[in-house]
Design an enzyme around this catalytic site. Sequence first.
Site, short mmCIF file in Angstrom:
data_model
loop_
_atom_site.label_atom_id
_atom_site.label_comp_id
_atom_site.label_asym_id
_atom_site.label_seq_id
_atom_site.Cartn_x
_atom_site.Cartn_y
_atom_site.Cartn_z
N SER A 84 39.52 33.52 43.48
CA SER A 84 38.65 32.37 42.83
C SER A 84 37.34 32.21 43.23
O SER A 84 36.60 33.11 43.08
CB SER A 84 39.45 31.12 43.05
OG SER A 84 39.50 30.18 41.78
N ASP A 102 45.12 32.59 32.99
CA ASP A 102 44.66 32.07 34.15
C ASP A 102 43.92 30.85 33.46
O ASP A 102 42.94 31.32 32.63
CB ASP A 102 43.79 32.79 34.93
CG ASP A 102 43.17 32.13 36.07
OD1 ASP A 102 43.24 30.97 36.37
OD2 ASP A 102 42.91 32.92 37.21
N HIS A 159 46.61 31.69 37.31
CA HIS A 159 45.81 31.53 38.52
C HIS A 159 46.53 31.80 39.70
O HIS A 159 46.09 32.36 40.69
CB HIS A 159 44.99 30.35 38.60
CG HIS A 159 43.81 30.19 39.19
ND1 HIS A 159 42.79 30.87 39.07
CD2 HIS A 159 43.48 29.65 40.61
CE1 HIS A 159 41.63 30.90 40.15
NE2 HIS A 159 42.41 29.65 40.89
#
Length: 716
Positions: free
Chosen positions: A568, A653, A688
């Site tokens: 991320s 995501d 995610h």
Amino acid sequence: MYKNWNYMIIIGAMTISCSDNTKENAATWPNVTAPVAEKKVYERTIHNDTIVDNYYWMNDYFKKGPNSAEVIAYLEAENNYTAAMMKDTEKLQEKLFHEMKGRIKEKDESVPYFKNGYYYYSRTEEGKQYYKFCRKKGSLDAPEEILLDVDDMAEGYAYYAAGGFSVSPDNKLLSFGVDTVSRREYTIYVKNLETGALLPDKIDRTTGSATWANDNKTLFYTAKNPATLLSEKIRRYTLGSGSAGDVVVYEEKDNTNYIGVGKSKNGKHIMIYSGGTLSSEVRILDADQPNGTFKMFQPRMKGVLYSVTALADKFLILTNDGAKNFKVMECPLDKTAKEHWKEFIPHRHDVLVSDIDEFKDYIVISERKNGLTQMAIRSLKSGTQHYLNFGEAAYTVYPSTNVEYDTDMVRYGYTSLVTPSSTYDYNMNTKERTLKKQQEVVGGYNAENYITERLFAIAADGTQIPISLVYKKGFSKNGKSPLLLYGYGSYGMSMDPTFNSSRLSLLDRGFSYAVAHIRGGEEMGREWYEDGKMMNKKNTFTDFIDCAKYLISEKLTSSDHLYAQGGSAGGLLMGAVINMAPALWNGIIAQVPFVDVVNTMLDDTIPLTTNEYDEWGNPNDKAAYDYMKSYSPYENIEAKEYPNLLVTTGLHDSQVQYFEPAKWVAKLREIKKGDQVVLFKTDMEYGHGGASGRFDYLKDVALNYAFLFKLEGITE
């Protein structure tokens, strides 16, 4: 162009070595043709700066544009390529998966916690991916009630997340949220715990959790915008009333703020919180009067964050008002404006106050000092205070599940790089602690076989950067051993040292593992965060590079054997450091990487973009645009050799959209020099956080480790 993608994945009869790879331990890869993404010219012009983005079309699946089918075909082609390139590691991946899965106790049970007459816990069964949420009335010897059988509920779903469990004050109803897509958009359901039936009430597009008023029929919840996924409204829902009983009680007008709703531990107050990076605001309501009007606690103040803790006779306010590392104030229950605040715990320059956990006679204060977490116990009767003591150089301690208000017992969690997660109960009156449970590593684990160290690298500006390190005894500090360096460094999130049984598969094969506690996190206090955000963001990247150079200088590894990993915003870190110092690393793992910073921050239709302006800046401002453009990985790819790369993402995501890493990989392939590989894998069913089951995620870990081991020539 994409109809024949699969035919482009041609596996040669022979394997070839990456002959131009200057690293001494160059891996051998099969002769497979990598996908070549089509270029479609798109121009971005802002601040009189025009950029050609040939891969902008990859947004189309997200935007439901005309190239959607081509996007999917490209992602599948990349998956096929990665599978072909890693084919010779399939047996090793399978071995790693079963090895790591074998350390997990399949039939297990959480430590029960007591609330309102019941003991609550979850338990897992052998061979099952999920769990059962249960309770027992009054005693752990009482009959078990299975409130939710998530194993059964998840049947038939590729992804299934249940959370936000909240039992009504009369113990008869349970609200919970379910996400079956992996975009963190939950539907709230309510179950009658007496009959076992689901109520017809169903609330869509929420954050997943709900807060009960004391009337046992009113729920407060956070509603999400269906397009941006921003938490923008707090709504009140009355059971059985349908849409007529679903009303907005608060709407956030500032789209840079996150909002939420909760209940004080003493059960007296419903609280709405609205906050961004720089300021916050709280509204409060009597939990016995759910149809009343929320009262403003203190209007938001520029540059001031505050949160509220309710005690029996006053409120405590944790705030950075004139206190960079936060202080604690107090005020009467009926006079909450700032002019009534009085100092309760003063500001300290060397201690960050991060949280307060309230009890009838005590408060537990979570702090950070010298980069380590600590817990202070303060008596509300006498005002005396003491700290819990721990015996390791690098560790993590945190308050655990503490839902009872009238108790002398605080539960906390403890872990380190060599200590499995442990749950303790601590009597704040007698100062006795009891180990309730320590994570069992099936097959045996001896912490004495591993060594953890706390090191400090010196950044270019003289700042000392903490590093947590772990390795197995026998690890050679001769500059030839492999080392995996992990980093994040954003949002004030601290990467504290914790145990991970999967990591043993890395350590037992000769790797050491290190965490760089770089600026942008909050390990060393609030200033540590502020020195790694906005127009100071590059400190995050240079700190990580300086940590890597330090580890090499200490002969813990070399650039031939140094690897890095981040996900991320940590994926942004990976993209930035390989642009800035590509020769420093032999391999990089970038998970769901935020690498197209400028384009994402210019597009306020992308989920969460506007919430991030205080973290990265708003590129509609020229100074912010120029600065983020100067480090955004996608904008700064050059014709030079890069390290070997494994990039992973999820099609669904909601935090970092799939097209960021897809565009990055395509552009890297186009521009970079050398034969180092770029592998890209998209999970077509997840988002995610990856897989939802407690074992499936290990397949991704196995792929990551197999990639590292292949680069090191480790085959078993």
